[in-house]
Enzyme design. Structure first.
Site, PDB file in Angstrom:
ATOM      1  N   THR A  36       0.851  -1.193   0.000  1.00 38.06           N
ATOM      2  CA  THR A  36       0.000   0.000   0.000  1.00 38.06           C
ATOM      3  C   THR A  36       0.884   1.241   0.000  1.00 38.06           C
ATOM      4  OG1 THR A  36      -1.705  -1.195   1.162  1.00 38.06           O
ATOM      5  CG2 THR A  36      -1.813   1.200   1.275  1.00 38.06           C
ATOM      6  N   GLY A  67      -9.047  -0.591  14.248  1.00 41.21           N
ATOM      7  CA  GLY A  67      -7.608  -0.624  14.512  1.00 41.21           C
ATOM      8  C   GLY A  67      -6.929  -1.426  13.423  1.00 41.21           C
ATOM      9  N   CYS A 111      -3.729  -1.466   9.011  1.00 35.33           N
ATOM     10  CA  CYS A 111      -4.050  -0.789   7.744  1.00 35.33           C
ATOM     11  C   CYS A 111      -4.802   0.531   7.903  1.00 35.33           C
ATOM     12  CB  CYS A 111      -4.862  -1.731   6.857  1.00 35.33           C
ATOM     13  SG  CYS A 111      -3.998  -3.270   6.561  1.00 35.33           S
TER      14      CYS A 111
HETATM   15  C1  UGA Z   1      -8.519  -3.725   5.800  1.00 42.87           C
HETATM   16  C2  UGA Z   1      -9.449  -3.750   4.584  1.00 42.87           C
HETATM   17  O1  UGA Z   1     -10.741  -4.194   4.965  1.00 42.87           O
HETATM   18  C3  UGA Z   1      -8.881  -4.647   3.483  1.00 42.87           C
HETATM   19  O2  UGA Z   1      -9.708  -4.581   2.331  1.00 42.87           O
HETATM   20  C4  UGA Z   1      -7.473  -4.178   3.147  1.00 42.87           C
HETATM   21  O3  UGA Z   1      -6.869  -5.004   2.175  1.00 42.87           O
HETATM   22  C5  UGA Z   1      -6.621  -4.181   4.384  1.00 42.87           C
HETATM   23  O4  UGA Z   1      -7.230  -3.328   5.380  1.00 42.87           O
HETATM   24  C6  UGA Z   1      -5.261  -3.656   4.015  1.00 42.87           C
HETATM   25  O5  UGA Z   1      -5.156  -2.492   3.622  1.00 42.87           O
HETATM   26  O6  UGA Z   1      -4.298  -4.434   4.021  1.00 42.87           O
HETATM   27  P1  UGA Z   1      -8.089  -5.376   7.878  1.00 42.87           P
HETATM   28  O7  UGA Z   1      -7.335  -4.230   8.470  1.00 42.87           O
HETATM   29  O8  UGA Z   1      -7.473  -6.714   7.855  1.00 42.87           O
HETATM   30  O9  UGA Z   1      -8.501  -5.041   6.346  1.00 42.87           O
HETATM   31  O10 UGA Z   1      -9.455  -5.555   8.698  1.00 42.87           O
HETATM   32  P2  UGA Z   1     -10.951  -5.055   8.560  1.00 42.87           P
HETATM   33  O11 UGA Z   1     -11.824  -6.224   8.497  1.00 42.87           O
HETATM   34  O12 UGA Z   1     -11.097  -4.058   7.498  1.00 42.87           O
HETATM   35  O13 UGA Z   1     -11.169  -4.354   9.983  1.00 42.87           O
HETATM   36  C7  UGA Z   1     -10.424  -3.186  10.350  1.00 42.87           C
HETATM   37  C8  UGA Z   1     -10.912  -2.662  11.681  1.00 42.87           C
HETATM   38  O14 UGA Z   1     -12.221  -2.099  11.567  1.00 42.87           O
HETATM   39  C9  UGA Z   1     -11.031  -3.725  12.788  1.00 42.87           C
HETATM   40  O15 UGA Z   1     -10.513  -3.191  13.993  1.00 42.87           O
HETATM   41  C10 UGA Z   1     -12.512  -3.990  12.909  1.00 42.87           C
HETATM   42  O16 UGA Z   1     -12.905  -4.409  14.186  1.00 42.87           O
HETATM   43  C11 UGA Z   1     -13.059  -2.599  12.594  1.00 42.87           C
HETATM   44  N1  UGA Z   1     -14.459  -2.627  12.103  1.00 42.87           N
HETATM   45  C12 UGA Z   1     -14.742  -3.195  10.904  1.00 42.87           C
HETATM   46  C13 UGA Z   1     -15.452  -2.020  12.854  1.00 42.87           C
HETATM   47  O17 UGA Z   1     -15.204  -1.460  13.953  1.00 42.87           O
HETATM   48  N2  UGA Z   1     -16.731  -2.013  12.363  1.00 42.87           N
HETATM   49  C14 UGA Z   1     -17.048  -2.572  11.173  1.00 42.87           C
HETATM   50  O18 UGA Z   1     -18.230  -2.520  10.783  1.00 42.87           O
HETATM   51  C15 UGA Z   1     -16.035  -3.194  10.430  1.00 42.87           C
END
Ligand code: UGA
Length: 432
Positions: A121, A257, A260
């Site tokens: 990224t 958190g 990413c």
């Molecule tokens: C994120 C993106 O979703 C991916 O598409 C991307 O490839 C990745 O970053 C990256 O740039 O490498 P990731 O960080 O693994 O993926 O996890 P997510 O599922 O996106 O969750 C991120 C945070 O948001 C977590 O702390 C999760 O608990 C929080 N979250 C997610 C919420 O608080 N509410 C939601 O509705 C969804």
């Protein structure tokens, strides 16, 4: 195809293992000698469901190898992926030292045409710099193409995301590069979007920033819910059924958190500012996310009155379930805030206990959720691991000192928790 992936971190390993599974011959490269020797022995440095078996199977079939030499990898590969880390500098800017170093080493090792695919990224315009670096350090006038192919894998479901992507984004400048990428991804059944290189680079930052915005938006809505008696889960459901909004990333809680969103948001704001644009909306997204943790802390304070010397059981340490990753975990931030208030902390996480022992001091590590909750004045659910959804609250009622549950991820049915004798406090659950 013969492929090398430079950088055997999270993105590199998942991409490498999945491309090997599709039938390619993949070489994963890393300058961390210990990591590579461990990988050769089948020791996988991260927990990601399914990755262990995938790596072992493909390594056994000789479709996946691990080496430390970029030179060797470049010699034998038609396609070279760059998947090294781009950690944040103090001012939020992405540190591109690793990318420059790899680009230089690729150039010094090239003896013929190669397709170089940028997967880390990075801020918009990085590929341009990679191109310049390659041209500068190439010994002869060798042709190459550069492609921007951002990844959208989520930790915890990375292999599924690789094999079932919503879309693949490929920023290209030549027909040859386009054809090679088309062939590479022809086995995956999804739309492939070809764009110019800058657009592809921007799609990644814009996507992550938009998803973070959705989360901060619903977290803001959760505050209004608490003030009015609305339930944010109902509100999110009602909003999400509108196709223009979509139901995903509307879960309110203790904030986002991980490795990413926080980093990419900073980098996106930083590059925007450098380009002369103040991306104000993202500042609000970041601030809302920080305040959400303080808001949950305040909820605990309001319930306990005095936090000092209270025992708080924190269930879940990772930034999301199905990973052992603790980077920028809101759970860890909350633990540190609670500790600063003098709370005694007991913790349990299904997968991150080993990692947590390296970064959390002065807390009690417990073997399961029940042991963590024994004698607690408050249970804080911080990460929505599947096993926490199955907890027996009547059993917990008998072992806690005070039956108080703060549901930081809104995973429980408030009525059932109350029926078990607990006080339930969620995030935006209205008249709990
Ligand atoms: C994120 C993106 O979703 C991916 O598409 C991307 O490839 C990745 O970053 C990256 O740039 O490498 P990731 O960080 O693994 O993926 O996890 P997510 O599922 O996106 O969750 C991120 C945070 O948001 C977590 O702390 C999760 O608990 C929080 N979250 C997610 C919420 O608080 N509410 C939601 O509705 C969804």
């Amino acid at each position: 195809m013969n492929i090398s992936i430079i950088g055997s971190g999270y993105v590199g390993l998942v991409t490498g293992a999945c491309l090997a599974e599709l039938g390619n011959k993949v070489t994963c490269v890393d300058n961390d000698v210990k990591k590579i020797s461990n990988l050769k022995e089948g020791l996988i440095p991260i927990y990601e469901p399914g990755l262990d078996e995938l790596i072992k199977r493909n390594a056994k079939n000789k479709r996946l190898t691990f080496i430390t030499s970029i030179k060797e990898a470049v010699k034998t590969s038609e396609i070279i992926f760059i998947a090294v880390g781009t950690p944040p500098l103090e001012n939020g800017e992405a540190d591109l030292t690793g990318i420059e170093n790899v680009a230089r080493n690729i150039a010094l090792s090239m003896d013929g045409y190669r397709l170089i695919v940028e997967k880390s990224t990075v801020p918009v315009a990085t590929c341009n710099w990679i191109k310049k670096t390659l041209s500068t350090y190439l010994k002869k006038n060798i042709k190459f193409d550069i492609v921007s192919n951002p990844e959208f894998l989520r930790e915890g479901s990375a292999i599924y995301d690789f094999t079932h992507p919503d879309r693949i984004v490929v920023g290209v400048e030549s027909i040859k590069a386009r054809q090679i990428m088309l062939k590479l991804y022809s086995y995956l059944n999804c739309p492939i979007i070809f764009t110019n290189i800058q657009s592809a680079e921007l799609i990644k930052h814009a996507s992550n920033a938009f998803l973070a915005t959705k989360i901060s938006f619903i977290n803001s809505v959760s505050r209004i819910c608490d003030l009015t008696g609305a339930d944010v889960k109902e509100v999110a459901q009602g909003m999400g059924l509108d196709n223009r909004i979509g139901k995903y990333f509307l879960h309110a809680g203790i904030g986002y958190g991980g490795s990413c969103f926080p980093k990419d948001l900073e980098a996106f704001m930083n590059i925007s500012e450098k380009l002369g644009y103040d991306f104000e909306i993202l500042k609000a997204v970041r601030e809302t996310n920080e305040k959400q943790k303080l808001y949950v802390l305040q909820k605990i304070k309001d319930a306990l009155w005095i936090i000092k010397d209270k025992t708080i059981a924190v269930l879940g340490l990772t930034f999301k379930p199905n990973t052992d990753d603790l980077r920028n975990s809101p759970s860890i931030d909350l633990i540190n805030l609670l500790k600063a208030e003098g709370a005694k902390i007991k913790v349990y996480d299904p997968k991150a206990m080993t990692n947590a022992k390296n970064i959390l001091k002065g807390v009690t590590f417990c073997q399961d959720a029940y042991k963590a909750s024994k004698g607690a004045d408050c249970i804080l659910l911080a990460t929505e691991w599947g096993e926490f959804k199955e907890l027996d609250f009547s059993k917990l009622k008998k072992i806690v000192r005070r039956p108080l549950l703060v549901d930081g991820r809104n995973i429980y049915n408030p009525k059932l928790i109350k029926d078990a004798g607990f006080t339930y406090i969620g995030v935006g659950r209205g008249n709990e």
